[in-house]
Design an enzyme around this catalytic site. Sequence first.
Site, short mmCIF file in Angstrom:
data_model
loop_
_atom_site.label_atom_id
_atom_site.label_comp_id
_atom_site.label_asym_id
_atom_site.label_seq_id
_atom_site.Cartn_x
_atom_site.Cartn_y
_atom_site.Cartn_z
N TYR A 33 60.32 70.89 54.17
CA TYR A 33 60.93 71.86 53.03
C TYR A 33 60.38 71.14 51.55
CZ TYR A 33 63.98 67.72 52.01
OH TYR A 33 64.32 66.44 51.54
N ARG A 52 52.23 69.47 47.54
CA ARG A 52 53.01 68.82 48.61
C ARG A 52 53.50 69.47 49.83
NH1 ARG A 52 58.18 64.90 46.74
NH2 ARG A 52 59.03 67.04 47.06
N ARG A 100 62.31 76.83 74.22
CA ARG A 100 62.14 75.25 73.96
C ARG A 100 61.18 74.61 74.88
NH1 ARG A 100 64.48 70.65 75.49
NH2 ARG A 100 65.28 69.38 73.58
N LYS A 147 57.49 65.66 54.09
CA LYS A 147 58.89 66.16 53.77
C LYS A 147 59.57 66.91 54.70
CE LYS A 147 61.33 67.47 49.34
NZ LYS A 147 62.40 66.63 49.63
N GLU A 180 63.33 53.54 49.39
CA GLU A 180 63.63 54.65 48.44
C GLU A 180 65.11 55.00 48.57
OE1 GLU A 180 61.21 58.14 49.36
OE2 GLU A 180 61.57 57.59 51.24
N LEU A 205 58.63 58.89 50.32
CA LEU A 205 58.14 60.31 50.28
C LEU A 205 57.51 60.11 48.69
CD1 LEU A 205 58.18 63.49 50.78
CD2 LEU A 205 60.09 63.59 49.40
N1 PMP Z 1 62.39 60.45 48.44
C1 PMP Z 1 63.23 61.22 49.29
C2 PMP Z 1 63.45 60.64 50.51
C3 PMP Z 1 63.75 62.39 48.83
O1 PMP Z 1 64.24 63.24 49.73
C4 PMP Z 1 63.36 62.77 47.58
C5 PMP Z 1 63.99 64.13 47.06
N2 PMP Z 1 63.46 65.37 47.77
C6 PMP Z 1 62.60 62.33 46.92
C7 PMP Z 1 62.36 60.96 47.09
C8 PMP Z 1 62.46 62.57 45.46
O2 PMP Z 1 61.28 63.46 45.49
P1 PMP Z 1 61.06 64.65 44.43
O3 PMP Z 1 61.03 63.80 42.91
O4 PMP Z 1 60.07 65.61 44.65
O5 PMP Z 1 62.68 65.44 44.28
#
Ligand code: PMP
Length: 286
Positions: A33, A52, A100, A147, A180, A205
Amino acid sequence: MPRHAYVNGRYVPHGDATVHIEDRGYQFADGVYEVITIVDGHLVDEEPHVDRLDRSLNELRIAWPVSRRALGFLMRTLIRRNGVRTGIIYIQVTRGVAPRDFRFPKGAEPSLVMTTRHMTFGSPKLMEEGVSVVTIPDIRWQRRDIKSIALLPQALGKQQAAEAGAFEAWMVDPDGTVTEGTSSNAWIVTGEGVLVTRPATNLILNGITRLRILKLAAAAGLRYEERPFTVEEACCAREAFISSATTFVTPVTRIDGRSIGNGVPGSLASALRADYLAFVGEAVPA
Ligand code: PMP
């Protein structure tokens, strides 16, 4: 005008929008997503978000559901249809519908679903006071750079933060370093005024906001380092903040109940937020 969702080629009233029970997103979280901010009708950093998405799809060997050009058109159409001036667009692509079976299906068409939401960004209260974070073990898989829609650890973490009265949870690897936030990247500013955030490896991410902030920091001549930092270092830092498409730059003033710096949002975080807001205001028209 009712809010519509885009579901595989159709604009459907949001409340009636459904996918098949054997969609692999529903059964296996086999999908990816993006969330892109809309400010004043403009998509913020559209190009890197779509890059991305392309990367996430390639890593999982899911085909593009429509061409990249068509996606741009469909996003704009949905945003206009729903009259969103400020908010977000959510884009989800799954491997599609198939009986499935763990193995990739042959001939399944990837599913594309998009929704929008009106939203305002950056409440003055959060900016004046900063937010609290709690730290929790990072229990996720080793491909956090994708993502993926498999967000159960993040949902559990965010719930834990909420129950502790915190805004976000910072996830911590077994070596004691912060990876993070559950939906944001983590930053600190050292006593020497150096901006620090974790390098973009498989363990986090690579936030699009993170990348933008690094560019803004470089343009402002700020010193920065991409390296891991521990919870202990963060607690002793001069400043801390989080970044994401929906929080922009949001100061962190408490970690596990301990005050950061002098307990109020730091000057560097505030300056970067101002730079980011200026950038967002100048985003390319949709
Ligand atoms: N890390 C994670 C785990 C996230 O889910 C997000 C938000 N999607 C981010 C970092 C920040 O990414 P972005 O700046 O692209 O929103």
